[in-house]
Design a protein around this motif. Structure first.
Motif, short mmCIF file in Angstrom:
data_model
loop_
_atom_site.label_atom_id
_atom_site.label_comp_id
_atom_site.label_asym_id
_atom_site.label_seq_id
_atom_site.Cartn_x
_atom_site.Cartn_y
_atom_site.Cartn_z
N LEU A 157 27.87 -28.02 -0.96
CA LEU A 157 28.18 -26.61 -1.24
C LEU A 157 28.58 -25.87 0.03
O LEU A 157 28.09 -26.18 1.11
CB LEU A 157 26.94 -25.96 -1.88
N PRO A 158 29.52 -24.92 -0.09
CA PRO A 158 30.08 -24.44 -1.36
C PRO A 158 31.44 -25.01 -1.73
O PRO A 158 31.94 -24.73 -2.82
CB PRO A 158 30.21 -22.94 -1.10
N ASP A 159 32.08 -25.83 -0.87
CA ASP A 159 33.50 -26.12 -1.10
C ASP A 159 33.95 -27.52 -0.72
O ASP A 159 35.14 -27.74 -0.50
CB ASP A 159 34.35 -25.10 -0.33
N THR A 160 33.04 -28.49 -0.66
CA THR A 160 33.41 -29.83 -0.17
C THR A 160 33.04 -30.92 -1.17
O THR A 160 31.92 -30.94 -1.70
CB THR A 160 32.72 -30.13 1.17
N VAL A 161 33.99 -31.82 -1.40
CA VAL A 161 33.74 -33.04 -2.17
C VAL A 161 33.70 -34.20 -1.18
O VAL A 161 34.63 -34.39 -0.40
CB VAL A 161 34.84 -33.28 -3.23
N LYS A 162 32.61 -34.97 -1.22
CA LYS A 162 32.45 -36.12 -0.31
C LYS A 162 32.65 -37.41 -1.10
O LYS A 162 32.03 -37.63 -2.13
CB LYS A 162 31.07 -36.08 0.34
N ILE A 163 33.52 -38.29 -0.58
CA ILE A 163 33.81 -39.58 -1.23
C ILE A 163 33.46 -40.70 -0.25
O ILE A 163 34.05 -40.79 0.82
CB ILE A 163 35.29 -39.68 -1.64
N LYS A 164 32.52 -41.53 -0.63
CA LYS A 164 32.15 -42.70 0.18
C LYS A 164 32.51 -43.96 -0.61
O LYS A 164 32.09 -44.13 -1.75
CB LYS A 164 30.65 -42.69 0.48
N VAL A 165 33.29 -44.83 0.01
CA VAL A 165 33.75 -46.03 -0.69
C VAL A 165 33.25 -47.30 -0.01
O VAL A 165 32.96 -47.31 1.19
CB VAL A 165 35.30 -46.09 -0.77
N ASN A 219 35.55 -22.89 -4.86
CA ASN A 219 36.77 -23.69 -4.93
C ASN A 219 36.77 -24.76 -3.85
O ASN A 219 36.32 -24.53 -2.73
CB ASN A 219 38.00 -22.81 -4.76
N VAL A 220 37.28 -25.95 -4.20
CA VAL A 220 37.32 -27.08 -3.26
C VAL A 220 38.31 -26.79 -2.13
O VAL A 220 39.48 -26.51 -2.38
CB VAL A 220 37.72 -28.38 -3.98
N GLU A 221 37.82 -26.84 -0.91
CA GLU A 221 38.66 -26.65 0.26
C GLU A 221 38.77 -27.93 1.09
O GLU A 221 39.76 -28.17 1.77
CB GLU A 221 38.10 -25.53 1.14
N THR A 222 37.76 -28.80 1.02
CA THR A 222 37.72 -30.01 1.84
C THR A 222 37.35 -31.22 0.99
O THR A 222 36.44 -31.14 0.16
CB THR A 222 36.69 -29.87 2.97
N ILE A 223 38.06 -32.33 1.20
CA ILE A 223 37.72 -33.61 0.57
C ILE A 223 37.46 -34.60 1.71
O ILE A 223 38.38 -35.00 2.43
CB ILE A 223 38.85 -34.13 -0.34
N ALA A 224 36.20 -34.94 1.93
CA ALA A 224 35.80 -35.78 3.06
C ALA A 224 35.62 -37.23 2.59
O ALA A 224 34.85 -37.51 1.67
CB ALA A 224 34.50 -35.27 3.65
N VAL A 225 36.35 -38.15 3.23
CA VAL A 225 36.30 -39.57 2.88
C VAL A 225 35.60 -40.34 3.99
O VAL A 225 35.84 -40.08 5.18
CB VAL A 225 37.73 -40.13 2.66
#
Length: 285
Positions: free
Chosen positions: A134-142, A78-84
């Protein structure tokens, strides 16, 4: 033992023991067909043995695949962190809101291409790259578009980037270079700004892009049919064609003159720009 007699072409008799023939012993004529049949039987037997050996392996692989699938869908991922990262104009929270990515959902249910498409719908976002950790982070680079100027027309400010794309349309005065005296024909967010004085607009934008790579800054630019007045302060401006001013910016001459005036505390007058990088300050404007 019984026998079978037959006259030959030479009048001799050959005796063939027919009991042996009936018992199934091979004659020379039957040997090729029987050997072919034996080969087919052996081939079928080998295939049967191979299937018997492969079946347990196949069942194990299916069980492993099912286990991996179930594990991938578990709360462990499950997603716990969204790193921008790489954002300046928007905050992390604003980027996350635009992405529509939520926490407490399965990481693999986040479709990266869909999130990227959602982000670049915003005029300020030029490009987006979404990856997993993995296991719980989505990384967004803009990669964001940078505000270069605000074209004022009919009580509105059309915020544009260095390529002339409209990032926003506002009524309040922005804290960036204001371009005045252009006639806006069409200005939709996310699309190129269309103005009547297209040639002067393009040249002025090129001038501002050149200035952005130096310390030279203008608060406002008044555009006429043939020249511009680029204001450094309320009563100190640079005058000339956009092309000549751009050349002086790129050569460093204008930057040197403005730096000298700032050091001396001079905020009134005109810097005249002419051909061949002519750059002279006059206290009277």
């Amino acid at each position: 033992m019984g026998s079978y007699e037959k006259d030959t072409a030479f009048g001799k008799r050959d005796t063939i023991e027919f009991e042996a023939f009936e018992a199934g012993y091979e004659t020379e004529e039957s040997e090729p067909e029987d050997r072919s049949r034996d080969k087919r039987i052996r081939r079928r037997n080998r295939k049967k043995k191979m299937r018997k050996r492969l079946l347990p392996t196949l069942m194990i692989l299916i069980a492993l695949a099912a286990g991996c699938f179930a594990f991938a869908k578990s709360a462990y991922f499950n997603v716990e962190t969204i790193a921008v990262s790489n954002n300046e104009y928007y905050t992390d929270e604003q980027i996350i809101k635009l992405s529509k990515v939520k926490t407490k959902v399965n990481l693999f249910s986040v479709k990266r291409s869909s999130v990227e498409k959602e982000l670049i719908k915003d005029p300020y976002i030029k490009n987006a790259e979404v990856t997993y950790r993995l296991p719980d982070t989505v990384k967004i680079k803009v990669t964001e578009r940078v505000e270069r100027a605000a074209v004022r027309y009919d009580g509105k400010y059309y915020i544009i980037d260095g390529f002339g794309s409209v990032l926003a349309v506002r009524e309040d005065k922005p804290d960036i270079t204001r371009v005045i005296k252009l006639t806006v024909e069409e200005g939709k967010e996310g699309e190129p700004l269309s103005v009547k004085e297209n040639s002067m607009y393009t040249k002025t934008l090129n001038m501002l892009n050149a200035a952005s790579r130096t310390t030279a800054r203008f608060t406002a630019v008044w555009v006429t049919d043939t020249s511009v007045k680029a204001y450094v302060y309320k009563n100190l401006y640079v005058r000339g064609t956009p092309e000549d001013i751009q050349k002086c910016i790129e050569s460093g001459k204008l930057e040197a003159v403005l730096y000298d005036l700032t050091e001396k505390g001079i905020r009134n007058g005109m810097v005249r720009i002419g051909k061949d990088e002519y750059c002279v300050f006059s206290p009277k404007n």
